[in-house]
Design a protein around this motif. Structure first.
Motif, short mmCIF file in Angstrom:
data_model
loop_
_atom_site.label_atom_id
_atom_site.label_comp_id
_atom_site.label_asym_id
_atom_site.label_seq_id
_atom_site.Cartn_x
_atom_site.Cartn_y
_atom_site.Cartn_z
N ASP A 298 0.83 -1.22 0.00
CA ASP A 298 0.00 0.00 0.00
C ASP A 298 0.87 1.27 0.00
OD1 ASP A 298 -2.20 -1.70 0.24
OD2 ASP A 298 -2.04 -1.71 2.42
N SER B 269 -5.22 -5.07 15.40
CA SER B 269 -5.66 -3.75 14.94
C SER B 269 -4.49 -2.77 14.80
CB SER B 269 -6.69 -3.19 15.91
OG SER B 269 -6.06 -2.98 17.14
N TYR C 126 -2.73 8.94 4.94
CA TYR C 126 -3.36 7.67 4.56
C TYR C 126 -3.90 6.96 5.80
CZ TYR C 126 -3.22 2.60 3.70
OH TYR C 126 -3.52 1.26 3.65
N ASP D 234 -7.17 8.26 7.32
CA ASP D 234 -8.30 7.72 6.58
C ASP D 234 -8.52 6.25 6.95
OD1 ASP D 234 -10.11 8.77 4.81
OD2 ASP D 234 -9.25 7.66 3.12
N PHE D 235 -7.42 5.53 7.07
CA PHE D 235 -7.44 4.10 7.38
C PHE D 235 -8.13 3.84 8.72
CE2 PHE D 235 -5.41 0.39 9.36
CZ PHE D 235 -5.42 -0.55 8.35
N PHE D 236 -7.86 4.70 9.72
CA PHE D 236 -8.38 4.48 11.07
C PHE D 236 -9.70 5.22 11.32
CE2 PHE D 236 -3.96 3.28 12.30
CZ PHE D 236 -4.26 2.09 12.94
N ARG D 237 -10.22 5.86 10.29
CA ARG D 237 -11.44 6.64 10.48
C ARG D 237 -12.56 5.74 11.02
NH1 ARG D 237 -13.90 10.74 6.01
NH2 ARG D 237 -15.14 11.89 7.49
N GLY D 238 -13.20 6.19 12.09
CA GLY D 238 -14.30 5.43 12.67
C GLY D 238 -13.86 4.47 13.76
N TYR D 239 -12.55 4.17 13.83
CA TYR D 239 -12.07 3.27 14.88
C TYR D 239 -11.82 4.08 16.16
CZ TYR D 239 -11.27 -0.59 11.64
OH TYR D 239 -11.45 -1.60 10.74
#
Lengths: 231, 124
Positions: free
Chosen positions: B8, B38, B69, B72-77
């Motif tokens: 990635d 996680s 990046y 964005d990847f962890f958004r909501g966690y």
């Protein structure tokens, strides 16, 4: 705040308003005290709206409008998340906490995916946090598993090429579709018990105490003939 | 073998026009390790002497790219958003290397370039 770029937002605005209204309406039934018959009614309303959003998304994909396709995917994720939460409450009423857990984790995953898909859902960050709080309020402390893999070959779900050869990145959205890395060849290396797994579906489902095997969530004795709870 | 996130990050660098030199040959594909906890584990980033002297901002740019990046990847966690990243810096002619291991929240990633610079300077 939502970036309402008029160029493309105007086309989805009526649907967006409908979704917001539905989310507000259904959220009033996402608790333990509301009766199951109303929760089932709201579930059916949500399913109908999800189908409308999917239809809108298909049309956006057909005319190659990526903004609209991604926005409708995000809205679909919000609605599906709330549908899963509603299913969780219904499952609790049906004395089925294993299904309730599965639905809650699905609700969290859908909401996280919706937030990533497009900023149109950014107002629902608090809702997402609420789902994480529910996990700790409604269920006992859980034990999870985490699998380690060595991946030898994987494909991009968007274009089918070897993952990494193209410019698509897993978790990102392209023309109304999430990109995934499809593992084609791998060898498992280890399994660990962890507090923070990548997937909360990988959990301990039964536990032995004094020689008695019990369902981890209900604490009921598991008969040898019993079916395992859903993953 | 390499961390699964390596692929990635390589795509991100490629999209940003940052050229990296892979360890493997062109036709070769290293298998990736995919841990399912996680914590986001990043690739080991090697920075040669020439890069550090000729383009000192490159580390900053690369880490900004990675942290944006990851946001964005962890958004909501729920927080903390745990990450792990290793940086190896080559020191001038004597072929000595400095190995910086970062483990922490994404918000602290911005401190890595300063730490790398300070460690490099102190060891001169």
């Amino acid at each position: 705040m939502i970036n309402t770029n008029p160029d493309y937002f105007i086309e989805i605005e009526p649907l967006f308003k409908q979704v917001r209204q539905a989310m507000d309406d259904v959220s009033r039934f996402c608790n333990l005290s509301r009766s199951i018959e109303f929760q089932k009614e709201k579930r059916d309303d949500l399913i109908r709206l999800i189908n409308d959003v999917r239809q809108f998304k298909s049309n956006a994909i057909r005319v190659s409008n990526e903004h609209l396709a991604n926005m409708s995917l995000a809205l679909e994720g919000c609605l599906t998340s709330m549908l899963n939460e509603l299913e969780m409450w219904i499952a609790f009423k049906n004395d089925d906490p294993n299904t309730a857990w599965t639905q809650l984790i699905n609700a969290q995953s859908c909401m996280i995916a919706a937030l990533r898909a497009h900023d149109i859902t950014s107002d629902y960050e608090d809702y997402c946090q609420r789902l994480h709080v529910l996990e700790h309020c409604l269920f006992p402390p859980m034990m999870f598993f985490s699998a380690g893999l060595v991946v030898k070959r994987s494909e991009c779900s968007i274009c089918g090429s070897e993952y990494g050869d193209c410019d698509h990145i897993k978790g990102k959205v392209y023309m109304g579709q999430y990109c995934s890395r499809i593992i084609k060849e791998c060898s498992p290396t280890e399994i660990s018990i962890v507090d923070e797994p990548a997937s909360k579906h990988c959990r301990v489902i039964s536990i032995s105490e004094n020689g008695i095997m019990r369902d981890f969530l209900t604490w009921r004795k598991i008969q040898e003939t019993d079916e395992l709870p859903p993953p | 073998m390499q961390e699964s996130s390596t692929i990635d990050i390589r795509i991100l660098l490629r999209q940003a026009g940052i050229r990296e030199t892979p360890l493997e040959n062109t036709s070769e594909k290293y298998p990736t390790i995919s841990g399912k906890s996680s914590v986001w584990v990043g690739p080991i980033i090697f920075i040669g002497t020439a890069v550090l002297t000729q383009n000192p901002e490159l580390l900053n740019i690369t880490l900004n790219l990675i942290s944006s990046y990851l946001y964005d990847f962890f958004r909501g966690y729920p927080e903390p958003h745990k990450t792990k990243l290793e940086i190896v810096v080559e020191k001038s002619e004597n072929k000595e290397y400095i190995h910086v291991i970062f483990e922490g929240d994404i918000s602290d990633m911005k401190n890595i370039p300063t730490v790398v610079q300070e460690v490099t300077r102190k060891s001169d």
